[in-house]
Design an enzyme around this catalytic site. Structure first.
Site, short mmCIF file in Angstrom:
data_model
loop_
_atom_site.label_atom_id
_atom_site.label_comp_id
_atom_site.label_asym_id
_atom_site.label_seq_id
_atom_site.Cartn_x
_atom_site.Cartn_y
_atom_site.Cartn_z
CD GLU A 191 16.67 -19.65 -0.40
OE1 GLU A 191 15.96 -20.75 -0.07
OE2 GLU A 191 16.93 -18.88 0.30
CB SER A 469 -34.65 22.26 10.54
OG SER A 469 -35.58 22.73 11.60
#
Length: 774
Positions: A191, A469
């Site tokens: 690069e 319940s």
């Protein structure tokens, strides 16, 4: 006559020559140049402030990382073969030779595992090579083959998600000093080979790249310096305009002026874009090494480093999963450049080019795997941390999630709902499930709906529904806390009643089966979940007392002071139900649910440790009696169908819950290790054909049948004694007498009368024979 002097003519003023067009043009250009220089200087000052403020301040917004609990391996650990495979895969381990870190090898029930090192809160877990065998869902023959010997080894915890910034960038910060060999050189020769010589821009590099690209007939080099690439990624948009390119050049010069090359290069390693995971970008070599190879940055091999360097040019174009041949060609080009510039010898280059890409078939560290669980983690974190810090400070959050249990819970929900869909004509059913460690309150798994991967409405946290319940154990606990009035064999009336209120309304509760049985023992009323006895007992002890019990166990929402409370009109989310049942499972010692064990900063420094909290909220003796009745629920009552699937040897305690028209189906229960709460219903609150036993219980049962665990065998607390009694006659009796039952009593509350069954030899022989099969 004298001569007249010649008269003097009056001189006219000299005319100034008009400037030529060229002169006017140069004057204009000079003035424009001065203005331009002033503007450029001002713009440069502005760009300088932009460069320094971002670079000196918070250079990166690093997301927080969320980890599951680590798998601990040791002799005797509860673990099945398939569960171990799942844990290894989730933690990023690959099937291989069992020698390279992060690989494992299986031969039947024997495993060889090469672990990866990990920095835990309490210190570093070094790499080791292990051998173990799975026998009867237990670890056996555990040995450390390589590395420091130890009786317990923790695997790398699976990363289960993150808390990301709004822009969805993700990264793992790395140091240039930790870079694997040759990565820096590969990056520079590919690069920016003049990186250490230029001052931010390199005109010669641009010319050289153009020549190389012309020779190759394709783009093989770029002209931008690494500094320019960093500026483009860090500060600017990707628009290809002259203004942007000018800003890029100026900012590159400024960046090089202010900061050293090493600092710029390290920032580049952490910033460069290297891929996409859904809507989340993969930034930096640190995260890319994990995303593509499931490796730490410093552990990358040469061919792996070369691939990542090659992808800088175009992460999508050179994606190794979608375009493997193209990616391999690009990788080999990077290796060629390394060889050409003397970074590696020909043999090393040849070996590297011959290697496969080595990319994992599936991305690692993808989007949040368990959105419902992460949702609860975020809510717990919000007590101590700002959202901004969670999104940007790179915190490490170690949770209590148990990946295997989570997978089993998700499967149980999805599979059972699929079966219920076939049997029912109801609108699409939904479900939620919360699973905790019974003794610690750690949330091990959480399912927010039948599609566990969907990050939408989280029913486990936000579906506030009547619990039916499930309230009854707390009603009876309130009564049993008064042992001078109530015991498990106290007769309670299962007969009809009607209440009229001041506004003229009339409330007339009924049993689910519309039957009435007269006087029944309290333990039977609870295990069969009859409504009428619960209402009568609740009215007797008083609604305020029942409300106080619920609040002591962790109910924080408003509780309506009406008799319907006694049949479960209180609205709770599944996670809130898990909280109150945690106190029942731990004998009245409430442990706040927690999903987080530790939080560290990005450097590993501990910020918070969330230790176990225990608060006694009820008399353990009274809770023990309720636990007995909840065990009876499973053996003889509304939960008995669970034992069609679960082995009889596993002791369980639980309670069903159903609301009017079957709108809500609940089940909450626990073993010696796990507490699980399940809800099944419809999002529109419409009726279903389900009860707690036919809807939520099958989901719960399917899960409990999969998870290795121990029986619930509560320790008898001080002040409780067991006696053989005839519960129908409410007298003490002999063990082998007819209707004899061993029941716990708070000391002093047991019956005073005794009724034996004589010395009949046949009765004793029958009792002895029956005992052989218990």
């Amino acid at each position: 006559m004298p001569k007249k002097s010649p008269s003097k003519r009056k001189k006219s003023p000299a005319r100034k020559s008009r400037p030529t067009f060229r002169q006017r043009l140069w004057s204009l250009l000079w003035r424009l140049g001065v203005v331009g220089l002033v503007l450029l200087a001002g713009w440069t000052v502005y760009l300088d402030a932009v460069v320094t403020s971002r670079f000196e301040g918070r250079r990166f917004e690093v997301p927080s990382r969320v980890y599951a609990r680590p798998l601990e391996l040791y002799d005797g650990a509860s673990l099945g073969t398939e569960a171990l495979r799942q844990e290894l895969q989730l933690a990023g381990y690959r099937s291989g030779d069992g020698r390279q870190p992060g690989t494992w090898q299986q031969n039947g029930s024997r495993f060889i595992i090469a672990t990866r090192g990990f920095e835990f809160v309490d210190g570093e877990e070094p790499r080791r090579r292990l051998s173990l065998t799975i026998s009867g869902n237990r670890v056996a023959g555990f040995r450390v083959l390589e590395g420091a010997p130890t009786p317990v080894v923790r695997l790398t915890p699976a990363e289960i998600g993150g808390i990301y910034p709004a822009h969805r960038e993700d990264r793992v910060l790395v140091s240039l000093d930790d870079a694997p060999p040759l990565l820096e050189e590969a990056l520079l020769v590919t690069e920016d080979r003049d990186f250490y010589d230029h001052f931010g821009i390199a005109p010669l590099s641009i010319g050289r790249a153009m020549v190389a690209n012309i020779k190759a007939g394709r783009v093989v080099q770029g002209g931008s310096t690494l500094t320019q690439q960093l500026v483009k990624n860090f500060y600017l948009t990707r628009d290809q305009t002259l203004i942007r390119k000018g800003n890029e050049a100026i900012m590159s010069l400024l960046l090089e002026w202010h900061y050293g090359k090493r600092d710029i290069l390290e920032t580049y390693l952490n910033e460069v874009y290297l891929g996409q995971a859904g809507n989340r970008s993969i930034n930096g070599f640190g995260l890319a090494s994990q995303f593509y190879f499931r490796k730490r940055f410093q552990d990358l091999a040469l061919h792996e480093s070369a691939l990542l360097v090659g992808m800088v040019k175009g992460p999508s174009y050179y994606d190794p999963r979608r375009n493997p041949e193209r990616a391999k060609e690009r990788r080999n080009l990077v290796i060629d450049l390394l060889e050409e510039h003397g970074g590696i010898d020909p043999q090393t280059a040849s070996e590297a080019r011959a290697r496969p890409l080595g990319v994992t078939s599936r991305p690692s560290w993808s989007e949040n795997r368990y959105p419902a669980y992460i949702d609860l983690v975020k809510r717990h974190l919000a007590r101590d941390y700002r959202q901004q810090d969670l999104q940007s400070e790179g915190l490490r959050i170690f949770t209590t999630l148990h990946p295997t249990i989570q997978a089993q819970a998700e499967t149980s929900v999805a599979s059972t709902l699929h079966e219920l869909d076939k049997r029912a004509t109801d609108t699409r059913l939904e479900a939620a499930m919360v699973i905790t460690a019974r003794d610690s309150g750690e949330v091990l798994a959480l399912v927010g709906g039948r599609d566990a991967s969907y990050a939408g409405f989280n029913r486990a946290l936000d579906a506030k529904r009547p619990i039916g319940s499930l309230v009854k154990p707390f009603v009876y606990l309130t009564a049993l806390s008064q042992p001078d009035r109530y015991t498990l064999i106290t007769p309670v009336r299962d007969t009809g009643l009607a209440l009229e209120f001041e506004n003229g309304q009339r409330w007339e509760p009924r049993n689910f089966d519309r039957e009435q049985r007269g006087e029944v023992p309290l333990h039977m009323a609870l295990s069969r979940s009859w409504n009428l006895p619960a209402v009568r007992v609740g009215l007797d002890v008083g609604l305020p007392a029942v409300t106080e019990t619920l609040q002591d166990f962790g109910v924080t929402s408003a509780i309506s002071p009406y008799p319907s409370l006694l049949l479960g009109s209180v609205d709770l989310e599944p996670v809130a139900v898990a909280q109150i049942y945690q106190g029942l499972a731990t004998s009245g010692f409430n442990t706040p649910l927690r999903t987080i064990r530790d939080v560290t900063d990005a450097r590993g420094e501990v910020l918070n440790r969330y230790n176990l909290e225990v608060n006694q909220v009820a008399d353990p003796a009274a809770v023990h009696l309720v636990q007995y009745a909840m065990q009876e629920v499973m053996r003889e009552g509304t939960g008995r169908s669970a034992y069609y699937t679960i082995p009889d040897s596993l002791g369980l305690a639980g309670k069903t819950g159903t609301t009017d028209d079957g709108r809500d189906s609940w089940f909450a229960g626990f073993s010696g290790d796990l507490l699980a709460v399940t809800w099944v219903g419809r999002d529109d609150n419409g009726p279903t054909s389900l009860t707690g036993s036919s809807g939520a219980l099958p989901v719960w049962t399917r899960f409990m049948a999969q998870a290795p665990q121990h029986s619930f065998s509560p320790v008898v607390p001080d002040g409780v004694e067991y006696h053989w009694v005839n519960s129908e006659k409410r007298v003490l009796t002999d063990e082998h007498c007819e209707n004899a039952r061993l029941i716990p009593f708070i000391v002093g509350s047991e019956p005073e009368g005794f009724e034996g069954c004589g010395s009949d030899f046949s009765k004793r022989l029958r009792g002895w024979f029956e005992g052989l099969f218990e």
